[in-house]
Design a protein around this motif. Structure first.
Motif, PDB file in Angstrom:
ATOM      1  N   ARG A  53      84.399  -3.462 -64.758  1.00 21.05           N
ATOM      2  CA  ARG A  53      85.772  -2.942 -64.716  1.00 21.05           C
ATOM      3  C   ARG A  53      85.852  -1.461 -65.076  1.00 21.05           C
ATOM      4  N   GLU A  54      84.823  -0.728 -64.763  1.00 19.85           N
ATOM      5  CA  GLU A  54      84.833   0.720 -65.062  1.00 19.85           C
ATOM      6  C   GLU A  54      84.798   1.570 -63.798  1.00 19.85           C
ATOM      7  N   LYS A  55      84.949   0.963 -62.631  1.00 16.45           N
ATOM      8  CA  LYS A  55      84.807   1.716 -61.368  1.00 16.45           C
ATOM      9  C   LYS A  55      85.847   2.825 -61.272  1.00 16.45           C
ATOM     10  N   THR A  56      87.067   2.523 -61.660  1.00 18.87           N
ATOM     11  CA  THR A  56      88.142   3.521 -61.509  1.00 18.87           C
ATOM     12  C   THR A  56      87.933   4.663 -62.498  1.00 18.87           C
ATOM     13  N   ARG A  57      87.581   4.322 -63.729  1.00 17.91           N
ATOM     14  CA  ARG A  57      87.343   5.389 -64.725  1.00 17.91           C
ATOM     15  C   ARG A  57      86.113   6.211 -64.319  1.00 17.91           C
ATOM     16  N   PHE A  58      85.128   5.533 -63.771  1.00 16.34           N
ATOM     17  CA  PHE A  58      83.926   6.232 -63.302  1.00 16.34           C
ATOM     18  C   PHE A  58      84.289   7.206 -62.174  1.00 16.34           C
ATOM     19  N   SER A  59      85.181   6.778 -61.276  1.00 15.46           N
ATOM     20  CA  SER A  59      85.615   7.642 -60.168  1.00 15.46           C
ATOM     21  C   SER A  59      86.278   8.897 -60.721  1.00 15.46           C
ATOM     22  N   TYR A  60      87.116   8.727 -61.727  1.00 15.20           N
ATOM     23  CA  TYR A  60      87.774   9.882 -62.354  1.00 15.20           C
ATOM     24  C   TYR A  60      86.740  10.787 -62.996  1.00 15.20           C
ATOM     25  N   PHE A  61      85.798  10.174 -63.697  1.00 17.86           N
ATOM     26  CA  PHE A  61      84.724  10.935 -64.361  1.00 17.86           C
ATOM     27  C   PHE A  61      83.972  11.804 -63.351  1.00 17.86           C
ATOM     28  N   LEU A  97      78.090   8.166 -56.651  1.00 17.39           N
ATOM     29  CA  LEU A  97      78.805   6.923 -56.325  1.00 17.39           C
ATOM     30  C   LEU A  97      77.818   5.865 -55.829  1.00 17.39           C
ATOM     31  N   LYS A  98      76.872   6.320 -54.999  1.00 19.52           N
ATOM     32  CA  LYS A  98      75.882   5.398 -54.437  1.00 19.52           C
ATOM     33  C   LYS A  98      75.014   4.807 -55.540  1.00 19.52           C
ATOM     34  N   SER A  99      74.693   5.616 -56.533  1.00 21.33           N
ATOM     35  CA  SER A  99      73.802   5.144 -57.599  1.00 21.33           C
ATOM     36  C   SER A  99      74.433   4.000 -58.393  1.00 21.33           C
ATOM     37  N   CYS A 100      75.775   3.925 -58.382  1.00 20.39           N
ATOM     38  CA  CYS A 100      76.453   2.847 -59.124  1.00 20.39           C
ATOM     39  C   CYS A 100      77.188   1.884 -58.208  1.00 20.39           C
ATOM     40  N   ASP A 101      76.843   1.920 -56.916  1.00 17.74           N
ATOM     41  CA  ASP A 101      77.449   1.003 -55.922  1.00 17.74           C
ATOM     42  C   ASP A 101      78.976   1.090 -55.899  1.00 17.74           C
ATOM     43  N   VAL A 102      79.503   2.276 -56.012  1.00 16.11           N
ATOM     44  CA  VAL A 102      80.950   2.463 -55.893  1.00 16.11           C
ATOM     45  C   VAL A 102      81.212   3.049 -54.510  1.00 16.11           C
ATOM     46  N   PRO A 103      81.977   2.319 -53.668  1.00 11.40           N
ATOM     47  CA  PRO A 103      82.213   2.846 -52.317  1.00 11.40           C
ATOM     48  C   PRO A 103      83.024   4.133 -52.357  1.00 11.40           C
ATOM     49  N   ARG A 104      82.765   4.999 -51.421  1.00  8.25           N
ATOM     50  CA  ARG A 104      83.500   6.264 -51.319  1.00  8.25           C
ATOM     51  C   ARG A 104      84.999   5.989 -51.148  1.00  8.25           C
ATOM     52  N   SER A 105      85.322   4.918 -50.422  1.00 12.83           N
ATOM     53  CA  SER A 105      86.738   4.595 -50.186  1.00 12.83           C
ATOM     54  C   SER A 105      87.437   4.285 -51.507  1.00 12.83           C
ATOM     55  N   HIS A 106      86.758   3.596 -52.409  1.00 10.12           N
ATOM     56  CA  HIS A 106      87.337   3.300 -53.721  1.00 10.12           C
ATOM     57  C   HIS A 106      87.573   4.600 -54.481  1.00 10.12           C
ATOM     58  N   TYR A 107      86.579   5.485 -54.421  1.00 13.20           N
ATOM     59  CA  TYR A 107      86.686   6.785 -55.100  1.00 13.20           C
ATOM     60  C   TYR A 107      87.879   7.566 -54.568  1.00 13.20           C
ATOM     61  N   GLU A 108      88.011   7.637 -53.240  1.00 12.16           N
ATOM     62  CA  GLU A 108      89.110   8.418 -52.632  1.00 12.16           C
ATOM     63  C   GLU A 108      90.472   7.850 -53.014  1.00 12.16           C
ATOM     64  N   LYS A 109      90.547   6.516 -53.101  1.00 17.96           N
ATOM     65  CA  LYS A 109      91.862   5.880 -53.376  1.00 17.96           C
ATOM     66  C   LYS A 109      92.230   5.929 -54.849  1.00 17.96           C
ATOM     67  N   HIS A 110      91.219   5.887 -55.734  1.00 17.70           N
ATOM     68  CA  HIS A 110      91.532   5.613 -57.150  1.00 17.70           C
ATOM     69  C   HIS A 110      91.144   6.704 -58.137  1.00 17.70           C
ATOM     70  N   ASN A 111      90.595   7.819 -57.675  1.00 16.26           N
ATOM     71  CA  ASN A 111      90.035   8.786 -58.640  1.00 16.26           C
ATOM     72  C   ASN A 111      91.082   9.490 -59.500  1.00 16.26           C
ATOM     73  N   PHE A 112      92.365   9.367 -59.111  1.00 17.88           N
ATOM     74  CA  PHE A 112      93.418  10.040 -59.890  1.00 17.88           C
ATOM     75  C   PHE A 112      94.149   9.077 -60.834  1.00 17.88           C
ATOM     76  N   GLU A 113      93.866   7.761 -60.684  1.00 22.75           N
ATOM     77  CA  GLU A 113      94.679   6.758 -61.396  1.00 22.75           C
ATOM     78  C   GLU A 113      94.619   6.871 -62.907  1.00 22.75           C
ATOM     79  N   VAL A 114      93.494   7.299 -63.410  1.00 19.81           N
ATOM     80  CA  VAL A 114      93.338   7.405 -64.866  1.00 19.81           C
ATOM     81  C   VAL A 114      94.414   8.323 -65.443  1.00 19.81           C
ATOM     82  N   THR A 115      94.689   9.428 -64.751  1.00 22.76           N
ATOM     83  CA  THR A 115      95.680  10.376 -65.280  1.00 22.76           C
ATOM     84  C   THR A 115      97.091   9.827 -65.176  1.00 22.76           C
ATOM     85  N   CYS A 116      97.307   8.861 -64.281  1.00 23.27           N
ATOM     86  CA  CYS A 116      98.639   8.256 -64.150  1.00 23.27           C
ATOM     87  C   CYS A 116      98.853   7.121 -65.154  1.00 23.27           C
TER      88      CYS A 116
END
Lengths: 140, 229
Positions: free
Chosen positions: A60-68, A90-109
């Motif tokens: 459950r850290e994919k979104t925070r990782f994307s922000y990081f 992203l590839k090293s932690c199996d996080v899809p680019r699409s997840h990163y693009e959609k969620h990388n700002f959510e932490v600040t919200c």
């Protein structure tokens, strides 16, 4: 054989993230964002050297990782590689680019979530410490 | 990601890198570690040398760029330099491995505190004196608040109060001065105070890895076999 192919191992020793910052980011990430690992393994991983053992994202850290990744990518030492660095991390932690693009700002919200706030404040503190560390000169 | 394209980013004018100097400096550092193991402490100046090495060589990208250029232009000199660096780095790291107490006991905060102590002491003394001046000034000022202007000793007390006020202001200015000096000194040594021996170990390990990579790449080049892993 091109020069590139011959000098591959040496070229891999390039650093993308400034050293003191890497050092501080380890305390922020180890056992919080990623499973426990050594400091040198973490620093190598941030600079795209193959970690041994591999770095594992905690559940459950994919979104925070994307922000990081988004924040660190804005401070790379070699800016020309920003997108390649993001893709590789992203590839090293199996996080899809699409997840990163959609969620990388959510932490600040969602700063009311404690872990999100800790990450935001921790990153800010790491940057400030790194800047202060290099500002001081030993004058005597 | 094709890291090998990094070679195309080689800056035209590179900051000067002397691999020989790095090896030499590493030798000096190892000597300092020997001293610490024997004596149990280093001086403030010696701590600064350890930090100085870290500050000078922590950004290894210049060294990598130098290696990439030198491998093409002067491979035998490059091989000699990096073999020497590998020896120096390996020597440093194996010494620290044999003496684990270095990682546990080598710290820099104690010398920083000792360095700051006289400035803190002077500032504290000045604050104490300024406090006393303030109390003396306040004492006379309070007395005058309740004294009739026509009283015999009124004028004398006013003179006394003015003198004490001047003394207090001068003491207060001195406190501000010593505070600024103390803050400057704290800023000056912030890097040393925050420094950790493990940072140095990681940098030396990086220097070792770079040397190994250069030597491997040069060996591959000699054999005429340049495969990626």
């Amino acid at each position: 054989m091109t020069d590139q192919e011959c000098f591959y191992q040496t070229a891999k020793q390039i650093d993308f993230v400034e050293f003191f910052l890497c050092f501080k980011l380890y305390d922020l990430c180890n056992d919080k964002l990623i499973a426990g690992t050594t400091r040198s393994n973490f620093i190598g991983w941030l600079n795209l050297r193959i970690p041994d053992p591999p770095i594992k994202l905690l559940p459950r850290e994919k979104t925070r990782f994307s922000y990081f990744i988004k924040v660190i990518a804005d401070h790379l030492v070699i800016k020309q590689y920003k997108n390649d660095w993001i893709d590789a991390m992203l590839k090293s932690c199996d996080v899809p680019r699409s997840h990163y693009e959609k969620h990388n700002f959510e932490v600040t919200c969602n700063k009311q979530v404690e872990k999100n706030k800790e990450l935001i404040d921790g990153l800010e503190a790491a940057f400030i410490e790194a800047a202060d560390f290099y500002k001081t000169q030993l004058k005597y | 990601m094709d890291i090998t394209n990094i070679i195309s980013l080689l800056p035209e004018e590179q900051s000067s890198v002397s691999v020989t100097q790095i090896s030499c400096d590493l030798g000096s550092l190892t000597a300092l570690l020997h001293k610490f193991v024997q004596v149990g402490e280093l001086t403030f100046e010696e701590d600064k040398k350890l930090l100085g090495f870290f500050m000078k060589y922590k950004d290894t990208n210049n060294l990598v760029f130098y290696a990439l250029k030198s491998m093409k232009e002067e491979p035998s000199l490059c091989s000699e330099e990096f073999n020497s660096l590998l020896d120096a780095a390996s020597g440093f790291l194996s010494y620290t491995n044999e003496h684990q107490e270095l990682s546990r006991n080598l710290e820099f905060q104690s010398n920083c505190k000792r360095y700051l102590a006289p400035y803190e002491e002077e500032h504290n003394q000045n604050m104490k004196y300024a406090n006393e001046c303030w109390k003396a000034f306040q004492g006379v000022s309070n007395k005058l608040d309740y004294l009739d202007e026509r009283a015999d000793d009124y004028d004398e007390l006013v003179r006394d109060m003015n003198e004490k006020e001047l003394r207090y202001k001068s003491a207060h200015a001195r406190v501000d001065e010593t505070y600024s000096i103390l803050q400057e000194k704290r800023k000056d040594i912030y890097a040393l105070y925050s420094f950790d021996f493990n940072m140095l170990l990681i940098v030396v390990d990086k220097l070792k890895r770079i040397s190994l990579s250069v030597i491997n790449d040069l060996n591959q080049l000699k054999k005429g076999d340049c495969a990626h892993d």
